[in-house]
Design a protein around this motif. Structure first.
Motif, PDB file in Angstrom:
ATOM      1  N   PHE A 132       0.816  -1.207   0.000  1.00  0.00           N
ATOM      2  CA  PHE A 132       0.000   0.000   0.000  1.00  0.00           C
ATOM      3  C   PHE A 132       0.854   1.264   0.000  1.00  0.00           C
ATOM      4  O   PHE A 132       0.425   2.296  -0.509  1.00  0.00           O
ATOM      5  CB  PHE A 132      -0.919   0.015   1.223  1.00  0.00           C
ATOM      6  CG  PHE A 132      -2.163  -0.809   1.074  1.00  0.00           C
ATOM      7  CD1 PHE A 132      -3.337  -0.238   0.603  1.00  0.00           C
ATOM      8  CD2 PHE A 132      -2.163  -2.161   1.386  1.00  0.00           C
ATOM      9  CE1 PHE A 132      -4.492  -0.996   0.460  1.00  0.00           C
ATOM     10  CE2 PHE A 132      -3.319  -2.920   1.245  1.00  0.00           C
ATOM     11  CZ  PHE A 132      -4.485  -2.335   0.786  1.00  0.00           C
ATOM     12  N   GLU A 133       2.025   1.197   0.581  1.00  0.00           N
ATOM     13  CA  GLU A 133       2.843   2.400   0.718  1.00  0.00           C
ATOM     14  C   GLU A 133       3.387   2.890  -0.614  1.00  0.00           C
ATOM     15  O   GLU A 133       3.523   4.096  -0.834  1.00  0.00           O
ATOM     16  CB  GLU A 133       4.005   2.149   1.681  1.00  0.00           C
ATOM     17  CG  GLU A 133       4.845   3.379   1.955  1.00  0.00           C
ATOM     18  CD  GLU A 133       5.874   3.163   3.032  1.00  0.00           C
ATOM     19  OE1 GLU A 133       6.581   4.126   3.371  1.00  0.00           O
ATOM     20  OE2 GLU A 133       5.988   2.030   3.546  1.00  0.00           O
ATOM     21  N   HIS A 134       3.683   1.986  -1.539  1.00  0.00           N
ATOM     22  CA  HIS A 134       4.364   2.377  -2.766  1.00  0.00           C
ATOM     23  C   HIS A 134       3.543   2.190  -4.039  1.00  0.00           C
ATOM     24  O   HIS A 134       3.818   2.845  -5.048  1.00  0.00           O
ATOM     25  CB  HIS A 134       5.674   1.597  -2.904  1.00  0.00           C
ATOM     26  CG  HIS A 134       6.630   1.807  -1.771  1.00  0.00           C
ATOM     27  ND1 HIS A 134       6.789   0.892  -0.757  1.00  0.00           N
ATOM     28  CD2 HIS A 134       7.438   2.860  -1.476  1.00  0.00           C
ATOM     29  CE1 HIS A 134       7.676   1.345   0.097  1.00  0.00           C
ATOM     30  NE2 HIS A 134       8.074   2.531  -0.300  1.00  0.00           N
ATOM     31  N   LEU A 135       2.560   1.289  -4.029  1.00  0.00           N
ATOM     32  CA  LEU A 135       1.818   0.976  -5.244  1.00  0.00           C
ATOM     33  C   LEU A 135       0.382   1.478  -5.150  1.00  0.00           C
ATOM     34  O   LEU A 135      -0.272   1.327  -4.121  1.00  0.00           O
ATOM     35  CB  LEU A 135       1.823  -0.536  -5.498  1.00  0.00           C
ATOM     36  CG  LEU A 135       3.201  -1.179  -5.692  1.00  0.00           C
ATOM     37  CD1 LEU A 135       3.050  -2.671  -5.925  1.00  0.00           C
ATOM     38  CD2 LEU A 135       3.965  -0.517  -6.826  1.00  0.00           C
ATOM     39  N   THR A 136      -0.114   2.046  -6.259  1.00  0.00           N
ATOM     40  CA  THR A 136      -1.470   2.572  -6.305  1.00  0.00           C
ATOM     41  C   THR A 136      -2.492   1.442  -6.186  1.00  0.00           C
ATOM     42  O   THR A 136      -2.355   0.406  -6.842  1.00  0.00           O
ATOM     43  CB  THR A 136      -1.693   3.338  -7.620  1.00  0.00           C
ATOM     44  OG1 THR A 136      -0.807   4.456  -7.649  1.00  0.00           O
ATOM     45  CG2 THR A 136      -3.120   3.844  -7.729  1.00  0.00           C
ATOM     46  N   GLN A 137      -3.504   1.656  -5.356  1.00  0.00           N
ATOM     47  CA  GLN A 137      -4.607   0.711  -5.207  1.00  0.00           C
ATOM     48  C   GLN A 137      -5.899   1.403  -5.659  1.00  0.00           C
ATOM     49  O   GLN A 137      -5.933   2.616  -5.858  1.00  0.00           O
ATOM     50  CB  GLN A 137      -4.728   0.257  -3.751  1.00  0.00           C
ATOM     51  CG  GLN A 137      -3.421  -0.207  -3.124  1.00  0.00           C
ATOM     52  CD  GLN A 137      -2.889  -1.505  -3.694  1.00  0.00           C
ATOM     53  OE1 GLN A 137      -3.663  -2.367  -4.112  1.00  0.00           O
ATOM     54  NE2 GLN A 137      -1.574  -1.661  -3.709  1.00  0.00           N
ATOM     55  N   ASP A 138      -6.966   0.634  -5.789  1.00  0.00           N
ATOM     56  CA  ASP A 138      -8.216   1.164  -6.347  1.00  0.00           C
ATOM     57  C   ASP A 138      -9.130   1.683  -5.231  1.00  0.00           C
ATOM     58  O   ASP A 138     -10.054   1.000  -4.796  1.00  0.00           O
ATOM     59  CB  ASP A 138      -8.916   0.084  -7.166  1.00  0.00           C
ATOM     60  CG  ASP A 138     -10.029   0.658  -8.031  1.00  0.00           C
ATOM     61  OD1 ASP A 138     -10.007   1.869  -8.307  1.00  0.00           O
ATOM     62  OD2 ASP A 138     -10.933  -0.110  -8.426  1.00  0.00           O
ATOM     63  N   HIS A 139      -8.873   2.904  -4.781  1.00  0.00           N
ATOM     64  CA  HIS A 139      -9.618   3.510  -3.682  1.00  0.00           C
ATOM     65  C   HIS A 139     -10.858   4.262  -4.158  1.00  0.00           C
ATOM     66  O   HIS A 139     -10.894   4.779  -5.276  1.00  0.00           O
ATOM     67  CB  HIS A 139      -8.740   4.523  -2.931  1.00  0.00           C
ATOM     68  CG  HIS A 139      -7.712   3.928  -2.044  1.00  0.00           C
ATOM     69  ND1 HIS A 139      -6.464   3.558  -2.496  1.00  0.00           N
ATOM     70  CD2 HIS A 139      -7.729   3.662  -0.717  1.00  0.00           C
ATOM     71  CE1 HIS A 139      -5.753   3.083  -1.481  1.00  0.00           C
ATOM     72  NE2 HIS A 139      -6.500   3.135  -0.390  1.00  0.00           N
TER      73      HIS A 139
END
Length: 292
Positions: A132-139
């Protein structure tokens, strides 16, 4: 008077700074935390402070990277704090992997306080092993409502523009309706990326419909916006999260924005600005902390 709440990479706890003019902010307690996490992961990330229906200051904070809970505590003076508790905003949502950057605002038409935050929901998935800290997630931006900060409605989607968004912050407009800033979370954490910047929209009723977003109003690689009023202008601060510094812009009408210089604490991460009056806040308490 303006009070900015923030955390640092070195110390994920509640830090405070304050200003009488909204330009130069002095850290309190020698820049050390004024409150540490005591529940959940023990972290207090993305702290937000606002006034609740009981006249107390209510703190909301992110409980680490992958917790479906948010942290809540109250204070009468920003110095002494109540026992912390975890609010299970996403704990009962199947596939909810996190709950980031909680804030709240009051809808005066209904008397309800809206808690808003960012979450990834992927039924059947797990947060374990996700970067979660470095890679984009689908928020998307989620919310629930409360009258008293003791009982809360079921959570639901608050803002979904059809792509990943995080870090929404909402302020009431003087003529009615609301102004919301948010981060377009598409792209990658690289200086040449598209997106990863701040946009704004307006709405009359919580949950929309929303006006066509205005933006970007910041460069790429900006997050954690916070809005406040100063001398008739809107001021928005935001975190250049890979550069270790803060930026700020101002606008007379919320439409056209230009850079502005502020004196903000070094090392500040994902800050929120509270406007309050000296009659509500015991200024001497913060003055005493700042002098230590």
């Amino acid at each position: 008077m303006y009070v900015v709440s923030y955390f640092t990479d070195a110390d994920e706890a509640l830090h405070l700074a304050y200003s009488h003019d909204g330009e130069e902010f002095a850290p309190v307690n020698g820049g050390r935390p004024v409150l540490r996490g005591t529940v959940g992961t023990g972290r207090l990330r993305d702290p937000f402070i606002g006034l609740g229906p009981d006249g107390l200051f209510h703190l909301l904070a992110t409980d680490g990277w992958t917790s479906p809970y948010i942290v809540h505590a109250t204070s009468a003076d920003l110095v002494s704090w109540s026992e912390q508790r975890l609010v299970p905003v996403m704990a009962r949502v199947q596939g909810a992997l996190n709950a980031w950057a909680p804030e709240f605002f009051l809808d005066r038409a209904t008397g309800l306080y809206h808690l808003i935050w960012s979450s990834v929901v992927e039924p059947g998935a797990t947060a374990e092993g996700r970067d979660f800290e470095h890679l984009t997630q689908d928020h998307r931006i989620w919310h629930c409502t409360t009258e008293d900060f003791r009982t809360f409605s079921a959570p639901g989607i608050f803002f979904d523009p059809g792509h990943s968004v995080i870090d929404a912050t909402v302020r009431e407009l003087s003529g009615g309706g609301f102004l919301m800033a948010f981060k377009d979370e598409r792209g990658v954490n690289d200086i040449a990326t598209a997106h990863k910047d701040i946009h704004l929209t307006t709405f009359d009723v919580p949950g929309g419909p929303y006006a066509t977003p205005n933006g970007p109003v910041t460069p790429s690689l900006a997050e954690g916006p916070s809005l406040f009023r100063r001398d008739g202008d809107w001021i928005m601060i935001f975190d250049h999260f890979l550069e270790g510094r803060y930026g700020a812009v101002r606008s007379r009408d919320g439409g056209a924005w230009e850079p502005v210089l502020l004196g903000l604490p070094e090392g500040m991460r994902h800050a929120s600005v509270l406007e309050t009056s000296a009659s509500v806040l015991e200024v001497s308490a913060l003055d005493a902390l700042a002098a230590r």
